[in-house]
Motif scaffolding. Structure first.
Motif, PDB file in Angstrom:
ATOM      1  N   GLY A  68      -8.912  21.022-120.269  1.00  0.00           N
ATOM      2  CA  GLY A  68      -8.650  21.077-121.706  1.00  0.00           C
ATOM      3  C   GLY A  68      -7.191  21.310-122.050  1.00  0.00           C
ATOM      4  O   GLY A  68      -6.367  21.661-121.220  1.00  0.00           O
ATOM      5  N   LYS A  69      -6.912  21.081-123.336  1.00  0.00           N
ATOM      6  CA  LYS A  69      -5.564  21.328-123.857  1.00  0.00           C
ATOM      7  C   LYS A  69      -5.680  21.678-125.329  1.00  0.00           C
ATOM      8  O   LYS A  69      -6.637  21.332-126.008  1.00  0.00           O
ATOM      9  CB  LYS A  69      -4.667  20.113-123.637  1.00  0.00           C
ATOM     10  CG  LYS A  69      -5.198  18.817-124.213  1.00  0.00           C
ATOM     11  CD  LYS A  69      -4.324  17.661-123.806  1.00  0.00           C
ATOM     12  CE  LYS A  69      -4.924  16.349-124.300  1.00  0.00           C
ATOM     13  NZ  LYS A  69      -4.120  15.215-123.897  1.00  0.00           N
ATOM     14  N   GLY A  76       2.227  17.373-131.628  1.00  0.00           N
ATOM     15  CA  GLY A  76       2.033  16.418-130.542  1.00  0.00           C
ATOM     16  C   GLY A  76       2.271  17.042-129.173  1.00  0.00           C
ATOM     17  O   GLY A  76       2.114  16.383-128.157  1.00  0.00           O
ATOM     18  N   GLN A  77       2.672  18.298-129.157  1.00  0.00           N
ATOM     19  CA  GLN A  77       2.859  19.031-127.907  1.00  0.00           C
ATOM     20  C   GLN A  77       1.571  19.797-127.603  1.00  0.00           C
ATOM     21  O   GLN A  77       0.909  20.274-128.518  1.00  0.00           O
ATOM     22  CB  GLN A  77       4.030  20.013-128.025  1.00  0.00           C
ATOM     23  CG  GLN A  77       5.358  19.362-128.301  1.00  0.00           C
ATOM     24  CD  GLN A  77       5.832  18.521-127.128  1.00  0.00           C
ATOM     25  OE1 GLN A  77       5.641  18.900-125.983  1.00  0.00           O
ATOM     26  NE2 GLN A  77       6.419  17.377-127.427  1.00  0.00           N
ATOM     27  N   TYR A  78       1.230  19.896-126.318  1.00  0.00           N
ATOM     28  CA  TYR A  78      -0.024  20.526-125.944  1.00  0.00           C
ATOM     29  C   TYR A  78       0.202  21.652-124.935  1.00  0.00           C
ATOM     30  O   TYR A  78       1.085  21.564-124.090  1.00  0.00           O
ATOM     31  CB  TYR A  78      -0.975  19.495-125.319  1.00  0.00           C
ATOM     32  CG  TYR A  78      -1.432  18.435-126.292  1.00  0.00           C
ATOM     33  CD1 TYR A  78      -2.523  18.667-127.120  1.00  0.00           C
ATOM     34  CD2 TYR A  78      -0.771  17.214-126.385  1.00  0.00           C
ATOM     35  CE1 TYR A  78      -2.950  17.703-128.018  1.00  0.00           C
ATOM     36  CE2 TYR A  78      -1.189  16.247-127.276  1.00  0.00           C
ATOM     37  CZ  TYR A  78      -2.277  16.510-128.086  1.00  0.00           C
ATOM     38  OH  TYR A  78      -2.706  15.545-128.974  1.00  0.00           O
ATOM     39  N   ILE A  79      -0.625  22.675-125.042  1.00  0.00           N
ATOM     40  CA  ILE A  79      -0.723  23.696-124.006  1.00  0.00           C
ATOM     41  C   ILE A  79      -1.861  23.252-123.110  1.00  0.00           C
ATOM     42  O   ILE A  79      -3.007  23.166-123.550  1.00  0.00           O
ATOM     43  CB  ILE A  79      -1.022  25.084-124.599  1.00  0.00           C
ATOM     44  CG1 ILE A  79       0.122  25.542-125.482  1.00  0.00           C
ATOM     45  CG2 ILE A  79      -1.289  26.090-123.484  1.00  0.00           C
ATOM     46  CD1 ILE A  79      -0.154  26.862-126.200  1.00  0.00           C
ATOM     47  N   LYS A  80      -1.554  22.941-121.873  1.00  0.00           N
ATOM     48  CA  LYS A  80      -2.557  22.430-120.941  1.00  0.00           C
ATOM     49  C   LYS A  80      -3.114  23.594-120.125  1.00  0.00           C
ATOM     50  O   LYS A  80      -2.738  23.809-118.983  1.00  0.00           O
ATOM     51  CB  LYS A  80      -1.947  21.370-120.043  1.00  0.00           C
ATOM     52  CG  LYS A  80      -1.451  20.164-120.819  1.00  0.00           C
ATOM     53  CD  LYS A  80      -0.826  19.141-119.905  1.00  0.00           C
ATOM     54  CE  LYS A  80      -0.332  17.958-120.715  1.00  0.00           C
ATOM     55  NZ  LYS A  80       0.311  16.969-119.869  1.00  0.00           N
ATOM     56  N   TYR A  81      -4.017  24.343-120.742  1.00  0.00           N
ATOM     57  CA  TYR A  81      -4.581  25.497-120.063  1.00  0.00           C
ATOM     58  C   TYR A  81      -5.465  25.096-118.894  1.00  0.00           C
ATOM     59  O   TYR A  81      -5.623  25.849-117.934  1.00  0.00           O
ATOM     60  CB  TYR A  81      -5.347  26.397-121.038  1.00  0.00           C
ATOM     61  CG  TYR A  81      -6.585  25.783-121.638  1.00  0.00           C
ATOM     62  CD1 TYR A  81      -7.812  25.876-121.004  1.00  0.00           C
ATOM     63  CD2 TYR A  81      -6.527  25.107-122.851  1.00  0.00           C
ATOM     64  CE1 TYR A  81      -8.942  25.308-121.549  1.00  0.00           C
ATOM     65  CE2 TYR A  81      -7.653  24.538-123.404  1.00  0.00           C
ATOM     66  CZ  TYR A  81      -8.859  24.644-122.755  1.00  0.00           C
ATOM     67  OH  TYR A  81      -9.980  24.086-123.294  1.00  0.00           O
ATOM     68  N   ALA A  87      -4.252  25.395-111.288  1.00  0.00           N
ATOM     69  CA  ALA A  87      -3.190  25.931-110.424  1.00  0.00           C
ATOM     70  C   ALA A  87      -3.557  27.321-109.914  1.00  0.00           C
ATOM     71  O   ALA A  87      -3.291  27.652-108.746  1.00  0.00           O
ATOM     72  CB  ALA A  87      -1.864  25.964-111.176  1.00  0.00           C
ATOM     73  N   ILE A  88      -4.165  28.147-110.752  1.00  0.00           N
ATOM     74  CA  ILE A  88      -4.581  29.484-110.322  1.00  0.00           C
ATOM     75  C   ILE A  88      -5.657  29.387-109.246  1.00  0.00           C
ATOM     76  O   ILE A  88      -5.597  30.079-108.218  1.00  0.00           O
ATOM     77  CB  ILE A  88      -5.081  30.325-111.520  1.00  0.00           C
ATOM     78  CG1 ILE A  88      -3.903  30.683-112.420  1.00  0.00           C
ATOM     79  CG2 ILE A  88      -5.794  31.580-111.057  1.00  0.00           C
ATOM     80  CD1 ILE A  88      -4.301  31.358-113.710  1.00  0.00           C
TER      81      ILE A  88
END
Length: 144
Positions: A68-69, A76-81, A87-88
């Motif tokens: 998700g993001k 138009g910028q996203y936080i790609k959680y 990665a974690i």
């Protein structure tokens, strides 16, 4: 004069190289190098495992979406959680694998070693049975 300066520079370089060899061949640096090499070797495997198995498994539980993001203020910028969570998970799997490998290596390294008996530093006086230094020629308690 120039020859002395050149010899001084050569001496400095030789000393520098010797210090570097001493540093680079220490056990801690070698352990770190092994960890980095093993980590790099397993990185693609762990990433593939996480993306192919772990993420779909988590996504199937309750409809959670790992990839998700969230859009930031309609810019138009996203936080790609989802990428961050992946990665974690990758890091935790890598840490576990490296820990297990290093534990196995350390176990193999200690197989052939025998425990050393502590050095004897005292003896018992045959007359008064007091503990005295191993190098003593006369007992300080009974003077025998």
């Amino acid at each position: 004069m120039e020859k002395e300066a050149v010899n001084e520079k050569i001496g400095f370089v030789k000393k520098f190289v010797n210090e570097f060899k001493e540093f680079a061949l220490k056990g801690n640096v070698m352990d770190l190098a092994v960890g980095v090499i093993i980590g790099a070797a397993f990185q693609d495997i762990v990433t593939s495992f996480t993306e192919s198995f772990i993420n779909p498994l988590i996504s199937s539980i309750g409809g959670a979406e790992i990839g998700g993001k969230i859009e930031i203020l309609n810019t138009g910028q996203y936080i790609k959680y989802g990428d961050f969570l992946t990665a974690i998970i990758n890091f935790l799997i890598m840490a576990l694998v490296i820990f297990c490998i290093m534990k196995a290596i350390n176990a193999v390294m200690h197989l052939g070693k025998k425990e050393e008996a502590p050095a004897v530093t005292t003896k018992t006086c045959p007359y008064c049975l007091s503990e005295i230094n191993i190098e003593a020629t006369r007992c300080p308690h009974c003077t025998s």
